[in-house]
Write an enzyme that holds these catalytic residues in place. Structure first.
Site, PDB file in Angstrom:
ATOM      1  N   ASN A 155      63.913  17.316 -44.280  1.00 28.74           N
ATOM      2  CA  ASN A 155      63.195  17.944 -45.387  1.00 28.74           C
ATOM      3  C   ASN A 155      63.106  19.444 -45.146  1.00 28.74           C
ATOM      4  O   ASN A 155      62.795  19.896 -44.044  1.00 28.74           O
ATOM      5  CB  ASN A 155      61.795  17.351 -45.528  1.00 28.74           C
ATOM      6  CG  ASN A 155      61.812  15.967 -46.146  1.00 28.74           C
ATOM      7  OD1 ASN A 155      62.839  15.497 -46.635  1.00 28.74           O
ATOM      8  ND2 ASN A 155      60.679  15.299 -46.130  1.00 28.74           N
ATOM      9  N   ALA A 192      68.016  37.565 -62.361  1.00 29.91           N
ATOM     10  CA  ALA A 192      67.719  38.612 -61.387  1.00 29.91           C
ATOM     11  C   ALA A 192      67.900  38.110 -59.960  1.00 29.91           C
ATOM     12  O   ALA A 192      68.453  38.812 -59.102  1.00 29.91           O
ATOM     13  CB  ALA A 192      66.297  39.120 -61.593  1.00 29.91           C
ATOM     14  N   GLY A 208      69.924  22.333 -50.172  1.00 25.38           N
ATOM     15  CA  GLY A 208      70.077  21.660 -51.452  1.00 25.38           C
ATOM     16  C   GLY A 208      71.207  20.651 -51.395  1.00 25.38           C
ATOM     17  O   GLY A 208      71.866  20.358 -52.405  1.00 25.38           O
ATOM     18  N   LYS A 253      69.837  35.627 -58.874  1.00 23.54           N
ATOM     19  CA  LYS A 253      71.240  35.370 -58.563  1.00 23.54           C
ATOM     20  C   LYS A 253      72.031  36.665 -58.418  1.00 23.54           C
ATOM     21  O   LYS A 253      72.938  36.766 -57.581  1.00 23.54           O
ATOM     22  CB  LYS A 253      71.861  34.478 -59.643  1.00 23.54           C
ATOM     23  CG  LYS A 253      71.308  33.048 -59.665  1.00 23.54           C
ATOM     24  CD  LYS A 253      71.545  32.326 -58.349  1.00 23.54           C
ATOM     25  CE  LYS A 253      71.155  30.861 -58.425  1.00 23.54           C
ATOM     26  NZ  LYS A 253      71.407  30.131 -57.154  1.00 23.54           N
ATOM     27  N   SER A 277      75.640  32.562 -59.803  1.00 20.24           N
ATOM     28  CA  SER A 277      75.782  32.057 -61.166  1.00 20.24           C
ATOM     29  C   SER A 277      76.420  33.130 -62.032  1.00 20.24           C
ATOM     30  O   SER A 277      76.194  34.326 -61.819  1.00 20.24           O
ATOM     31  CB  SER A 277      74.412  31.685 -61.742  1.00 20.24           C
ATOM     32  OG  SER A 277      74.503  31.389 -63.128  1.00 20.24           O
ATOM     33  N   VAL A 285      63.018  26.033 -48.605  1.00 20.30           N
ATOM     34  CA  VAL A 285      63.577  27.353 -48.282  1.00 20.30           C
ATOM     35  C   VAL A 285      62.633  28.496 -48.638  1.00 20.30           C
ATOM     36  O   VAL A 285      62.863  29.643 -48.228  1.00 20.30           O
ATOM     37  CB  VAL A 285      64.945  27.575 -48.963  1.00 20.30           C
ATOM     38  CG1 VAL A 285      65.974  26.600 -48.430  1.00 20.30           C
ATOM     39  CG2 VAL A 285      64.835  27.512 -50.482  1.00 20.30           C
ATOM     40  N   TYR A 296      65.750  33.935 -63.051  1.00 19.63           N
ATOM     41  CA  TYR A 296      66.943  33.273 -62.519  1.00 19.63           C
ATOM     42  C   TYR A 296      68.097  34.263 -62.411  1.00 19.63           C
ATOM     43  O   TYR A 296      68.751  34.379 -61.365  1.00 19.63           O
ATOM     44  CB  TYR A 296      67.325  32.107 -63.422  1.00 19.63           C
ATOM     45  CG  TYR A 296      68.562  31.353 -62.987  1.00 19.63           C
ATOM     46  CD1 TYR A 296      68.513  30.467 -61.912  1.00 19.63           C
ATOM     47  CD2 TYR A 296      69.778  31.529 -63.644  1.00 19.63           C
ATOM     48  CE1 TYR A 296      69.644  29.772 -61.503  1.00 19.63           C
ATOM     49  CE2 TYR A 296      70.909  30.844 -63.248  1.00 19.63           C
ATOM     50  CZ  TYR A 296      70.842  29.968 -62.179  1.00 19.63           C
ATOM     51  OH  TYR A 296      71.963  29.283 -61.783  1.00 19.63           O
TER      52      TYR A 296
END
Length: 258
Positions: A63, A158, A16, A160, A144, A66, A156
């Protein structure tokens, strides 16, 4: 004042790494002297490679998806072919979707887990053995503060939270071999991606993005929004030899917010 080149002859991977937090970290690591490989779904067409090379180091932009084991392996192989090794791994690639538990799409749940959790698993799995063999490595995963709980972002949160747990296991495995592993848990960070996402959330609530962000600022103890460069500064510190004792930690950077 010239930046200290304490990462000279080191090689870093940043997933990223072409935008937002990942881009800021990639540039900070390059400024400290490391060669940097960035991977994202649009890496080959981004300007990040030139920005990294402008810091006087070598760069590779490939490129990367993941969520694909084959893509991660191909990316890793091309980094090793180009630079010979990987010393630093920063997992910043991620995705977010706003859905509650009762209404959650199975497809979006799986997609979120494949990127946010399994993507981290895949990159660590290929990079960790070499770090252990060379007895030096730094792994930094972006989690996060939402990993605590936010009922509007079930997948999201769960994913993180799971990244934090995974990172602690990796930290224990690498501890005796010169490898540290930590997570950084930011609050809301002002990036193009986060602003695009929040603009849609604000629209659904009948508000403008500017109103949404201003409300966030006023509710934050420091009355501001975290910038990507702040996350990058912390990530860079964790790469120092003097920071090796910091491992298995989840470090919050949120300007006092939750």
């Amino acid at each position: 004042m010239k930046p200290e080149k304490f990462l000279k002859e080191r090689v870093a991977i940043v997933t990223g790494g072409t935008s937002g937090i990942g881009r800021a970290i990639a540039i900070a690591i390059a400024e400290a002297g490391a060669d940097v490989a960035v991977g994202s779904r649009s890496a080959a067409t981004s300007s990040c490679k030139a920005e990294i090379e402008a810091k006087g180091v070598k760069a590779l932009a490939v490129n990367l998806d993941v969520s694909s084991t084959d893509s991660v392996q191909a990316f890793y192989d091309s980094v090793v072919k180009t630079f010979g090794k990987v010393d630093i791994l920063v997992n910043s690639a991620g995705t977010i979707v706003s859905q509650t538990m009762c209404n959650h799409s199975d497809e979006l749940w799986q997609e979120t887990m494949e990127v946010n959790l399994n993507g981290v698993y895949r990159t660590i799995k290929v990079c960790l053995p070499g770090m252990i063999e060379r007895r030096w490595g730094r792994i930094i995963n972006i989690a996060s503060i939402s990993s605590v709980a936010d009922s509007s972002y079930v997948a999201y949160c769960a994913s993180k939270a799971a990244v934090v747990g995974l990172s602690r296991c990796v930290a224990r495995e690498g501890a005796a071999h010169g490898v540290s592993c930590n997570t950084i848990s930011p609050g809301f960070v002002e990036t193009p991606g986060s602003k695009t996402f929040l603009a849609e959330v604000a629209k659904n609530q009948g508000r403008s993005l500017a109103e949404y962000i201003e409300e966030f600022k006023q509710n934050n103890p420091q009355k501001r929004v975290i910038q990507p460069e702040e996350i990058a500064a912390l990530a860079l510190f964790l790469c120092r030899d003097e920071a090796f004792g910091i491992t298995m930690q989840d470090i919050t950077l949120s300007a006092g917010g939750f």
